[in-house]
Scaffold this active site. Structure first.
Site, short mmCIF file in Angstrom:
data_model
loop_
_atom_site.label_atom_id
_atom_site.label_comp_id
_atom_site.label_asym_id
_atom_site.label_seq_id
_atom_site.Cartn_x
_atom_site.Cartn_y
_atom_site.Cartn_z
CG HIS A 1 3.85 -1.57 11.63
ND1 HIS A 1 4.62 -0.45 11.83
CD2 HIS A 1 3.17 -1.36 10.49
CE1 HIS A 1 4.40 0.42 10.84
NE2 HIS A 1 3.52 -0.12 10.02
CG HIS B 1 -0.42 0.12 2.52
ND1 HIS B 1 0.37 -0.84 3.10
CD2 HIS B 1 -0.53 1.13 3.43
CE1 HIS B 1 0.71 -0.43 4.32
NE2 HIS B 1 0.21 0.76 4.54
CG ASP C 1 4.91 3.08 7.42
OD1 ASP C 1 3.98 3.53 6.71
OD2 ASP C 1 4.73 2.15 8.25
CG HIS C 2 4.16 0.17 4.31
ND1 HIS C 2 3.95 -1.11 4.71
CD2 HIS C 2 3.78 0.95 5.36
CE1 HIS C 2 3.45 -1.14 5.94
NE2 HIS C 2 3.34 0.11 6.36
CG HIS D 1 0.11 4.45 4.65
ND1 HIS D 1 -0.63 3.72 5.55
CD2 HIS D 1 -0.73 5.40 4.15
CE1 HIS D 1 -1.86 4.21 5.60
NE2 HIS D 1 -1.96 5.22 4.76
CG HIS E 1 -4.02 0.28 6.74
ND1 HIS E 1 -3.97 0.91 7.97
CD2 HIS E 1 -2.84 0.59 6.13
CE1 HIS E 1 -2.83 1.57 8.08
NE2 HIS E 1 -2.12 1.39 6.98
CG ASP F 1 0.61 -1.12 7.85
OD1 ASP F 1 1.51 -1.91 8.17
OD2 ASP F 1 0.78 0.12 7.77
#
Ligand code: ZN
Ligand code: FE
Length: 256
Positions: free
Chosen positions: A168, A52, A56-57, A54, A108, A130
């Site tokens: 995570h 996805h 942090d990915h 975001h 998400h 996530d």
């Protein structure tokens, strides 16, 4: 095949899968730990799988593609740093000699996908970003509770032995909430003990398995009478399965 969890940021894992020569990485939010691991293990990066959009990915995607020439795969329904091969549920892609099945798991984010392979080194393997965490699930930022419930149902229907690679390390805090929901769940109590021991050794609690999650994760258990009853004590008006799931997610959002 070797599966390695590379820690990044506060609590992310960048999953690296390799055969001793070739590697793929999932959701590289940061390029540096991936570059370090490739150099240390003498690996060539062939594929970058993104679940996805975001940051942090995706933060390390462009740098890794430039440095290695790896092919990038990602969700057709979201924008990630291109060029990439856009995938949707039902697609299959071949990376490292394995056919990865793409599963749509909105909730998400609106276009979130997961990658599943039935036999990697003899056992099924899932990269779920996530969407599903051990003992929990992702926050519903873009989708609806009904979508998230259906996404978790799809993941929960995979074989019990499936290794679950979440993005995570949220396990211990998730399990604290899970115990508030199901204080009498003996498997949950035992699993919590195991996870605490792993964290004390600074080891990841992941991968989990689908079988474990079905036994301990309230978000895969929201139709269980014990879970539904605990939710209704907080949200008496939750009278169908989507409303119960939504109220469970709300309860977790405010749980301290
Ligand atoms: Zn996310
Ligand atoms: Fe994340």
């Amino acid at each position: 095949m070797n599966l390695v969890a590379l820690p990044a940021f506060e609590d992310n894992y960048l999953w690296l899968l390799h055969d001793g020569a070739r590697a793929l990485v999932v959701d590289p939010g940061d390029a540096e730990p991936v570059r370090d691991a490739l150099a240390r293990l003498g690996l060539q990066l062939h594929g970058i799988l993104v679940t996805h959009h975001h940051g942090d990915h995706t933060g390390g995607v462009a740098a890794l593609r430039e440095a290695t020439g790896a092919t990038v795969y990602g969700p057709a329904g979201e924008r990630i740093p291109g060029p990439y091969q856009a995938l949707r549920g039902g697609d299959a892609v071949n990376v490292l000699g394995t056919a990865w099945q793409v599963i749509d798991v909105p909730g998400h984010t609106a276009g979130h996908i997961a990658y599943y392979a039935p036999a990697v080194g003899g056992a099924p393997l899932l990269f779920c970003g996530d969407t599903l965490f051990s003992g929990g699930c992702g926050r519903i930022f873009e989708g609806t509770p009904a979508q998230m419930l259906a996404s978790l149902d799809a993941l929960g229907a995979l074989p019990a032995a499936t290794r679950v690679c979440c993005a995570h390390e949220y396990t211990l805090s998730n399990l604290r909430f899970a115990q508030a929901v199901e204080p009498g769940n003996a498997e949950l109590i035992e699993y919590t003990r195991q996870c605490r021991a792993l964290r004390e050794q600074h080891q990841p609690t992941l991968p989990s398995t689908i079988g474990t999650e079905l036994a301990i994760n309230p978000f895969l258990r929201s139709r269980q009478p014990t879970v539904a009853k605990a939710v209704r004590a907080h949200a008496p008006s939750a009278n169908d399965e989507v409303a119960v799931f939504a109220a469970l997610r709300e309860w977790k959002n405010t749980f301290r």
